[in-house]
Motif scaffolding. Structure first.
Motif, short mmCIF file in Angstrom:
data_model
loop_
_atom_site.label_atom_id
_atom_site.label_comp_id
_atom_site.label_asym_id
_atom_site.label_seq_id
_atom_site.Cartn_x
_atom_site.Cartn_y
_atom_site.Cartn_z
N SER A 49 1.00 -1.11 0.31
CA SER A 49 -0.09 -0.63 0.09
C SER A 49 0.51 1.47 0.09
CB SER A 49 -0.90 -0.14 1.28
OG SER A 49 0.19 -0.42 2.24
N VAL A 50 2.13 1.01 1.03
CA VAL A 50 2.58 2.23 0.88
C VAL A 50 4.37 1.78 -0.26
CG1 VAL A 50 2.22 3.37 3.25
CG2 VAL A 50 4.59 1.90 2.48
N GLY A 51 4.11 1.49 -1.16
CA GLY A 51 5.10 1.17 -2.05
C GLY A 51 6.07 0.90 -2.53
N GLN A 55 8.25 -9.47 -1.67
CA GLN A 55 8.79 -10.33 -2.86
C GLN A 55 8.08 -11.82 -1.92
OE1 GLN A 55 13.05 -9.63 -1.31
NE2 GLN A 55 12.99 -9.05 -3.74
N ASP A 56 8.31 -12.83 -2.28
CA ASP A 56 8.74 -14.24 -2.31
C ASP A 56 8.99 -14.79 -0.09
OD1 ASP A 56 6.65 -14.65 -3.91
OD2 ASP A 56 7.36 -16.48 -4.53
N GLY A 57 7.96 -14.99 0.77
CA GLY A 57 8.77 -15.25 1.98
C GLY A 57 8.58 -13.54 2.70
N ASP A 58 7.65 -12.71 2.06
CA ASP A 58 7.93 -11.34 2.94
C ASP A 58 6.73 -11.64 3.98
OD1 ASP A 58 9.91 -9.85 1.67
OD2 ASP A 58 8.96 -8.64 0.54
N THR A 59 7.14 -10.76 5.23
CA THR A 59 6.01 -10.69 6.06
C THR A 59 5.52 -9.16 6.27
OG1 THR A 59 7.19 -12.09 7.62
CG2 THR A 59 5.86 -10.12 8.25
N ILE A 60 4.01 -9.28 6.53
CA ILE A 60 3.52 -8.38 5.82
C ILE A 60 1.79 -8.27 6.74
CG2 ILE A 60 3.64 -8.16 3.65
CD1 ILE A 60 0.10 -9.53 4.03
N THR A 61 1.99 -7.09 7.43
CA THR A 61 0.45 -6.98 8.39
C THR A 61 -0.93 -5.94 7.00
OG1 THR A 61 0.93 -4.73 8.61
CG2 THR A 61 1.80 -6.48 9.99
N VAL A 62 -2.39 -6.38 7.11
CA VAL A 62 -2.54 -6.11 6.63
C VAL A 62 -3.22 -4.86 7.17
CG1 VAL A 62 -5.59 -6.42 6.72
CG2 VAL A 62 -3.98 -8.87 6.44
N ILE A 63 -3.93 -4.43 6.64
CA ILE A 63 -3.98 -2.12 7.29
C ILE A 63 -5.47 -2.35 6.88
CG2 ILE A 63 -1.53 -1.80 5.88
CD1 ILE A 63 -3.60 0.03 3.16
N LYS A 64 -6.28 -2.86 6.34
CA LYS A 64 -7.61 -3.15 6.61
C LYS A 64 -8.54 -4.41 6.78
CE LYS A 64 -10.41 -1.44 2.40
NZ LYS A 64 -11.92 -2.53 2.44
N ASP A 65 -9.66 -4.32 8.35
CA ASP A 65 -10.14 -5.33 7.30
C ASP A 65 -10.76 -6.33 6.82
OD1 ASP A 65 -9.87 -5.23 10.76
OD2 ASP A 65 -12.40 -4.03 10.54
N LEU A 66 -10.83 -7.47 6.58
CA LEU A 66 -10.87 -7.82 5.58
C LEU A 66 -12.18 -8.98 5.26
CD1 LEU A 66 -6.71 -7.93 3.68
CD2 LEU A 66 -9.09 -6.11 3.11
N MET A 103 -5.72 -18.40 1.97
CA MET A 103 -5.58 -17.42 1.05
C MET A 103 -5.42 -16.12 0.57
SD MET A 103 -7.83 -14.19 3.94
CE MET A 103 -8.66 -13.38 2.88
N LYS A 104 -6.32 -15.59 -0.39
CA LYS A 104 -5.24 -14.94 -1.13
C LYS A 104 -5.62 -13.11 -1.02
CE LYS A 104 -4.80 -17.27 -5.00
NZ LYS A 104 -4.93 -18.04 -6.43
N LEU A 105 -4.94 -12.77 -0.79
CA LEU A 105 -5.13 -11.06 -0.53
C LEU A 105 -4.72 -10.32 -1.59
CD1 LEU A 105 -2.82 -10.97 2.50
CD2 LEU A 105 -5.70 -10.62 2.64
N LYS A 106 -4.71 -8.89 -1.18
CA LYS A 106 -4.99 -7.64 -2.61
C LYS A 106 -3.57 -6.96 -1.97
CE LYS A 106 -8.89 -7.20 -5.03
NZ LYS A 106 -9.91 -6.12 -5.41
N SER A 107 -2.28 -7.12 -2.87
CA SER A 107 -1.19 -5.99 -2.18
C SER A 107 -1.37 -4.78 -1.92
CB SER A 107 -0.15 -5.82 -3.15
OG SER A 107 -0.60 -5.23 -4.37
N GLU A 108 -2.89 -4.06 -2.62
CA GLU A 108 -2.95 -2.89 -1.86
C GLU A 108 -3.84 -2.14 -0.48
OE1 GLU A 108 -6.33 -2.94 -4.69
OE2 GLU A 108 -6.91 -1.71 -4.05
N PHE A 109 -3.87 -3.61 0.90
CA PHE A 109 -4.32 -4.13 1.06
C PHE A 109 -3.60 -4.14 2.21
CE2 PHE A 109 -9.35 -4.25 -0.95
CZ PHE A 109 -8.97 -2.73 -0.70
#
Ligand SMILES: [Zn+2]
Length: 113
Positions: A49-51, A55-66, A103-109
């Protein structure tokens, strides 16, 4: 003089443009001019979401209730997801979330940690 790339099939320098295609008069090979402009750059870059580039294996957090499709589960904002896998498609992140499953997520979220 235009600087057309040599024929990728036979290396002839006598290539010419025909609309959006490039044509080689020596071996009759035709290819797309736009594709040849960025050699080796056919891998899609997926950004969060911030640009940040993901990459594969990265850790992310969800920025919006999905909402999880087909269930009453919700992936809460701030949920940490480890070991994502990038995939093609509208939802470009494949991952496994604790308590929910694959599950699948959108990178923008999402946001890279
Ligand atoms: Zn050729």
């Amino acid at each position: 003089m235009s600087t057309l790339p040599p024929c990728p099939a036979c290396n002839s320098e006598y290539t010419y443009e025909d609309g959006t295609q490039l044509v080689c008069p020596e071996c009759a090979h035709e290819w797309s001019a736009t594709a040849s402009e960025a050699p080796g750059d056919d891998a899609k870059v997926i950004k969060d979401s911030v640009g940040n580039v993901l990459q594969d294996g990265d850790t992310i957090t969800v920025i919006k209730d999905l909402k999880v499709k087909g269930s009453s589960l919700v992936v809460k904002v701030g949920t940490k997801v480890k070991g994502i896998r990038l995939v093609d498609g509208d939802h470009d992140i494949d991952c496994k979330i604790d308590g929910i499953g694959a599950m699948k997520l959108k990178s923008e979220f999402v946001r890279k940690v």
